[in-house]
Motif scaffolding. Structure first.
Motif, PDB file in Angstrom:
ATOM      1  N   GLY A  95       0.405  -0.860   0.768  1.00 39.36           N
ATOM      2  CA  GLY A  95       0.077   0.015   0.072  1.00 39.36           C
ATOM      3  C   GLY A  95       0.564   1.456   0.110  1.00 39.36           C
ATOM      4  O   GLY A  95       0.651   2.303  -0.999  1.00 39.36           O
ATOM      5  N   LEU A  96       2.353   1.515   0.863  1.00 41.06           N
ATOM      6  CA  LEU A  96       2.574   2.281   1.008  1.00 41.06           C
ATOM      7  C   LEU A  96       3.613   2.461  -1.016  1.00 41.06           C
ATOM      8  O   LEU A  96       3.880   3.777  -0.720  1.00 41.06           O
ATOM      9  CB  LEU A  96       3.955   2.005   2.053  1.00 41.06           C
ATOM     10  N   THR A  97       3.991   1.539  -1.103  1.00 36.66           N
ATOM     11  CA  THR A  97       4.420   2.062  -2.464  1.00 36.66           C
ATOM     12  C   THR A  97       3.714   2.165  -3.668  1.00 36.66           C
ATOM     13  O   THR A  97       4.450   1.520  -4.609  1.00 36.66           O
ATOM     14  CB  THR A  97       5.735   0.447  -2.402  1.00 36.66           C
ATOM     15  N   THR A  98       2.433   2.038  -3.537  1.00 40.16           N
ATOM     16  CA  THR A  98       1.961   2.255  -4.869  1.00 40.16           C
ATOM     17  C   THR A  98       1.180   3.455  -4.962  1.00 40.16           C
ATOM     18  O   THR A  98       0.312   3.701  -3.992  1.00 40.16           O
ATOM     19  CB  THR A  98       0.216   0.818  -4.154  1.00 40.16           C
ATOM     20  N   GLN A  99       1.087   3.956  -6.326  1.00 39.51           N
ATOM     21  CA  GLN A  99       0.714   5.712  -6.646  1.00 39.51           C
ATOM     22  C   GLN A  99      -1.025   5.221  -6.962  1.00 39.51           C
ATOM     23  O   GLN A  99      -1.052   4.332  -7.383  1.00 39.51           O
ATOM     24  CB  GLN A  99       1.222   5.675  -7.561  1.00 39.51           C
ATOM     25  N   TRP A 100      -2.162   5.916  -6.230  1.00 38.67           N
ATOM     26  CA  TRP A 100      -2.828   5.922  -6.095  1.00 38.67           C
ATOM     27  C   TRP A 100      -3.776   6.375  -8.048  1.00 38.67           C
ATOM     28  O   TRP A 100      -3.767   4.951  -8.570  1.00 38.67           O
ATOM     29  CB  TRP A 100      -3.951   7.078  -5.571  1.00 38.67           C
ATOM     30  N   SER A 101      -2.760   7.086  -8.313  1.00 42.71           N
ATOM     31  CA  SER A 101      -2.735   7.760 -10.054  1.00 42.71           C
ATOM     32  C   SER A 101      -2.765   6.370 -10.796  1.00 42.71           C
ATOM     33  O   SER A 101      -3.370   5.742 -11.762  1.00 42.71           O
ATOM     34  CB  SER A 101      -2.244   8.551 -10.540  1.00 42.71           C
ATOM     35  N   ALA A 102      -1.657   5.450 -10.063  1.00 43.58           N
ATOM     36  CA  ALA A 102      -1.261   4.047 -11.067  1.00 43.58           C
ATOM     37  C   ALA A 102      -2.734   2.879 -11.288  1.00 43.58           C
ATOM     38  O   ALA A 102      -2.889   2.285 -11.681  1.00 43.58           O
ATOM     39  CB  ALA A 102       0.236   3.766 -11.100  1.00 43.58           C
ATOM     40  N   ILE A 103      -2.698   2.796 -10.404  1.00 39.81           N
ATOM     41  CA  ILE A 103      -4.583   2.030  -9.453  1.00 39.81           C
ATOM     42  C   ILE A 103      -5.629   2.376 -10.130  1.00 39.81           C
ATOM     43  O   ILE A 103      -6.615   1.574  -9.329  1.00 39.81           O
ATOM     44  CB  ILE A 103      -4.274   1.300  -8.370  1.00 39.81           C
ATOM     45  N   ARG A 104      -6.364   3.587 -10.120  1.00 35.74           N
ATOM     46  CA  ARG A 104      -6.991   4.364 -10.199  1.00 35.74           C
ATOM     47  C   ARG A 104      -8.079   3.852 -11.288  1.00 35.74           C
ATOM     48  O   ARG A 104      -9.541   3.438 -10.620  1.00 35.74           O
ATOM     49  CB  ARG A 104      -6.957   6.015  -9.993  1.00 35.74           C
ATOM     50  N   ARG A 105      -7.950   3.469 -12.593  1.00 36.75           N
ATOM     51  CA  ARG A 105      -8.434   2.895 -13.042  1.00 36.75           C
ATOM     52  C   ARG A 105      -8.967   1.772 -12.836  1.00 36.75           C
ATOM     53  O   ARG A 105      -9.248   1.079 -13.416  1.00 36.75           O
ATOM     54  CB  ARG A 105      -7.793   3.653 -14.354  1.00 36.75           C
ATOM     55  N   SER A 106      -7.855   1.073 -12.456  1.00 38.29           N
ATOM     56  CA  SER A 106      -8.189  -0.765 -12.261  1.00 38.29           C
ATOM     57  C   SER A 106      -8.575  -0.963 -11.095  1.00 38.29           C
ATOM     58  O   SER A 106      -9.307  -1.768 -10.146  1.00 38.29           O
ATOM     59  CB  SER A 106      -6.336  -0.885 -12.126  1.00 38.29           C
ATOM     60  N   VAL A 107      -9.245  -0.020  -9.491  1.00 42.27           N
ATOM     61  CA  VAL A 107      -9.820  -0.121  -8.783  1.00 42.27           C
ATOM     62  C   VAL A 107     -10.930  -1.152  -9.208  1.00 42.27           C
ATOM     63  O   VAL A 107     -10.882  -2.535  -8.065  1.00 42.27           O
ATOM     64  CB  VAL A 107     -10.219   1.096  -8.129  1.00 42.27           C
ATOM     65  N   ALA A 108     -11.891   0.067  -9.907  1.00 41.04           N
ATOM     66  CA  ALA A 108     -12.995  -1.539 -10.134  1.00 41.04           C
ATOM     67  C   ALA A 108     -13.059  -2.606 -10.516  1.00 41.04           C
ATOM     68  O   ALA A 108     -13.902  -3.544  -9.950  1.00 41.04           O
ATOM     69  CB  ALA A 108     -14.045  -0.489 -10.730  1.00 41.04           C
ATOM     70  N   PRO A 109     -12.188  -3.509 -11.443  1.00 40.64           N
ATOM     71  CA  PRO A 109     -12.446  -4.697 -12.188  1.00 40.64           C
ATOM     72  C   PRO A 109     -11.177  -5.128 -11.032  1.00 40.64           C
ATOM     73  O   PRO A 109     -12.302  -6.255 -10.780  1.00 40.64           O
ATOM     74  CB  PRO A 109     -11.306  -4.433 -13.602  1.00 40.64           C
ATOM     75  N   ALA A 110     -10.305  -4.560 -10.163  1.00 43.07           N
ATOM     76  CA  ALA A 110      -9.572  -5.330  -9.142  1.00 43.07           C
ATOM     77  C   ALA A 110     -10.988  -5.758  -8.068  1.00 43.07           C
ATOM     78  O   ALA A 110     -10.725  -6.746  -7.637  1.00 43.07           O
ATOM     79  CB  ALA A 110      -8.468  -4.328  -9.143  1.00 43.07           C
ATOM     80  N   ILE A 111     -11.959  -4.763  -7.640  1.00 44.06           N
ATOM     81  CA  ILE A 111     -12.508  -4.986  -6.605  1.00 44.06           C
ATOM     82  C   ILE A 111     -13.508  -6.384  -7.188  1.00 44.06           C
ATOM     83  O   ILE A 111     -13.970  -6.967  -6.448  1.00 44.06           O
ATOM     84  CB  ILE A 111     -13.399  -4.092  -5.973  1.00 44.06           C
ATOM     85  N   VAL A 112     -13.624  -6.282  -8.033  1.00 42.30           N
ATOM     86  CA  VAL A 112     -14.969  -7.126  -8.802  1.00 42.30           C
ATOM     87  C   VAL A 112     -14.308  -8.499  -9.290  1.00 42.30           C
ATOM     88  O   VAL A 112     -14.543  -9.442  -8.523  1.00 42.30           O
ATOM     89  CB  VAL A 112     -15.924  -7.039 -10.200  1.00 42.30           C
ATOM     90  N   LEU A 113     -12.675  -8.678  -9.401  1.00 38.01           N
ATOM     91  CA  LEU A 113     -12.047 -10.020  -9.095  1.00 38.01           C
ATOM     92  C   LEU A 113     -11.962 -10.852  -7.998  1.00 38.01           C
ATOM     93  O   LEU A 113     -11.198 -11.584  -8.031  1.00 38.01           O
ATOM     94  CB  LEU A 113     -11.157  -9.422 -10.125  1.00 38.01           C
ATOM     95  N   SER A 114     -11.734  -9.348  -7.510  1.00 41.01           N
ATOM     96  CA  SER A 114     -10.930 -10.311  -5.856  1.00 41.01           C
ATOM     97  C   SER A 114     -12.875 -10.540  -5.206  1.00 41.01           C
ATOM     98  O   SER A 114     -12.452 -11.507  -3.977  1.00 41.01           O
ATOM     99  CB  SER A 114     -10.844  -8.913  -5.484  1.00 41.01           C
TER     100      SER A 114
END
Length: 523
Positions: A87-106
């Motif tokens: 979490g500390l080394t993750t840029q929000w801008s890098a995963i922002r577009r991927s959060v929704a599909p990641a939640i569904v996949l998880s």
């Protein structure tokens, strides 16, 4: 000196400490050196660390270890540190577009994977439905760290890396809850619960853990930012204590501690805290230490004589997982978010398993679930065998599917206080083999006003570029920019890489990105 009475009570003497430090330091040094071997071979470091555990264990140096409860406790501790580092080394801008599909996949994707593996285990291995579904839940968690360790030299588009990274952060929590619920039902004194009750309980735990993590990460993060110490080392300890606090608070509140840990660390990593590079470095060091300790410990717990008996069942379940369960979970979860079919195939193949399934395989042992001792051995063999199958082929699959980012941009971590004071960022760009950055002059990049190319590395030689320096395939170059223009720089580099020097111009020749183009320079 330890008093004799105390030594006899504790069972641990100064001589034991010396032996432990000797073995521990040697293992750590070998583990650090093994990273270079892993980078060259393309294999994740987890295989080397598991191998170290087997070598030190009963079939190697003869060190016997069979405490499943201690393994689970230390495993959870290591997972907390690994999630905090992620979490500390993750840029929000890098995963922002991927959060929704990641939640569904998880969530949805995990349920699909559990169902497919459970059906296969029931009919192919003859297991009861509860144990079959338990095995499916244990093997459903993926490990993006294992993927990235073999893809350092094969850059992926930000959407794919963001999705894999977010999935690995989100899927641990629901999987742990599902494994605990199924293991409790399979225990001797376990009582079955309706599926809707288990689902409702899981949703409440995840929601509660997420709320606790977000609130603690933001509130305590703002406070520690205001009272920041002048010592970067001391400040780093304080920052890392917040995700650990989030886990403890969430667990005491009977919610998901793992999701609280990851989200609190994600919030902290994007609060623009002081001493950012020192915090990231400290978190990465603890993350590496946790991974090394965890994998070596799991290797110690495994017994080669038992593992042999689980090779065939592991191959059966692993094949179902790789060729059926993971592709179906991806197919059900991500098409609604504009993920192309080539990217879906890669996501299916990139579902590497890591430490989490092996740690979760100890849960039935600690709960006293009967006739499940073999699960740990099966999962251990599955992780090792299918990592050997998938990891070396991932770079080839990525290139064959055309999902390689030819203008890969990385943040360069420089431990420099002046850079923080200037709110400056340093980016490293690599010109890929098919990138249209080839042949473009530096001035034709038309970077934002507060950004400039400062260094070019070509065939091992470095040069300070001029405005007329032409970029070539294989070049790597550094861009120094302000924090506010970082995202604009990355977008501009990718646009030129995809469309060439004319990127950003309309057909009639009117420029559409005047806002980021530098003013004319007079000579």
């Amino acid at each position: 000196m330890t008093p004799p009475a105390l030594a006899s009570v504790s069972g641990f003497t100064p001589e034991d400490l010396t032996t432990s430090l000797l073995i521990g330091s040697i293992v750590l040094l070998i583990a650090v050196a093994a990273v270079r071997l892993a980078n060259r071979s393309g294999l994740p470091t987890l295989l080397i660390y598991l191998g170290l555990g087997l070598v030190v264990g009963e079939s190697g140096f003869g060190l016997r270890f069979s405490d499943a409860v201690l393994t689970q406790v230390l495993g959870y501790t290591a997972l907390v540190l690994i999630l905090a580092e992620g979490g500390l080394t993750t840029q929000w801008s890098a995963i922002r577009r991927s959060v929704a599909p990641a939640i569904v996949l998880s969530t949805v994707g995990v349920l699909v994977s559990v169902a497919v593996v459970g059906v296969a285990a029931h009919y192919l291995l003859g297991l009861s439905w509860t144990v079959a579904l338990l095995l499916g839940a244990i093997t459903s968690s993926t490990d993006a760290a294992a993927v990235f360790s073999v893809l350092r030299r094969v850059p992926l588009p930000s959407r794919i890396t963001g999705l894999l990274e977010a999935e690995s952060g989100f899927n641990d929590a629901p999987v742990v809850l599902l494994v605990l619920a199924l293991a409790e039902q399979a225990a001797p004194d376990g009582a079955p619960h309706p599926w809707w009750q288990v689902a409702a309980f899981a949703v409440l735990e995840l929601a509660g853990g997420a709320a606790i993590g977000l609130v603690l990460g933001y509130a305590v993060g703002r406070v520690i930012k205001r009272v920041a110490s002048g010592s970067s080392g001391l400040f780093s300890i304080g920052v890392l204590a917040i995700p650990v606090l989030a886990y403890a608070v969430a667990d005491l509140a009977h919610t998901s501690g793992f999701i609280a840990t990851y989200l609190s660390a994600l919030v902290l990593g994007n609060l623009h805290l002081p001493h950012r590079q020192a915090v990231r470095g400290f978190a990465q060091a603890l993350g590496w230490l946790a991974q090394i300790g965890l994998f070596v410990l799991l290797g110690l717990l495994a017994s080669p004589t038992r593992l042999v008996h689980q090779i065939v069942p592991a191959l059966v379940i692993g094949t179902v997982l790789l060729l059926l369960a993971r592709p179906l979970s991806v197919l059900v979860s991500v098409p609604w978010f504009g993920i192309r079919w080539r990217e879906r195939i890669f996501l299916s193949w990139a579902g590497l398993r890591g430490a989490v399934p092996v740690v979760l395989a100890t849960v039935p042992l600690t709960l006293g679930t009967r006739n499940t001792e073999w699960i740990f051995d099966l999962v251990f063999v599955l992780v090792v065998v299918f990592t050997l199958v998938q990891a070396p082929t991932l770079p080839w699959v990525a290139r064959r599917l055309g999902v390689v980012d030819e203008s890969h941009t990385l943040d360069v971590e420089l431990e420099s206080t002046p850079l923080e004071e200037l709110r400056a960022e340093v980016l490293l760009v690599r010109v890929g083999t098919s990138s249209q950055l080839h042949g473009v002059e530096v001035q034709e990049l038309r970077l934002p006003r507060d950004a400039d190319v400062t260094l070019v590395v070509r065939e091992g030689h470095t040069m300070v570029p001029t405005r007329r320096t032409v970029l070539h395939r294989g070049d790597r170059f550094l861009i120094v920019t302000t924090e506010t223009h970082r995202a604009d720089v990355i977008r501009r580099i990718r646009a030129v890489s995809d469309e060439g020097r004319m990127a950003g111009w309309r057909r009639h020749g009117t420029r559409i990105d005047r806002s980021i183009a530098p003013p004319p320079r007079h000579t």
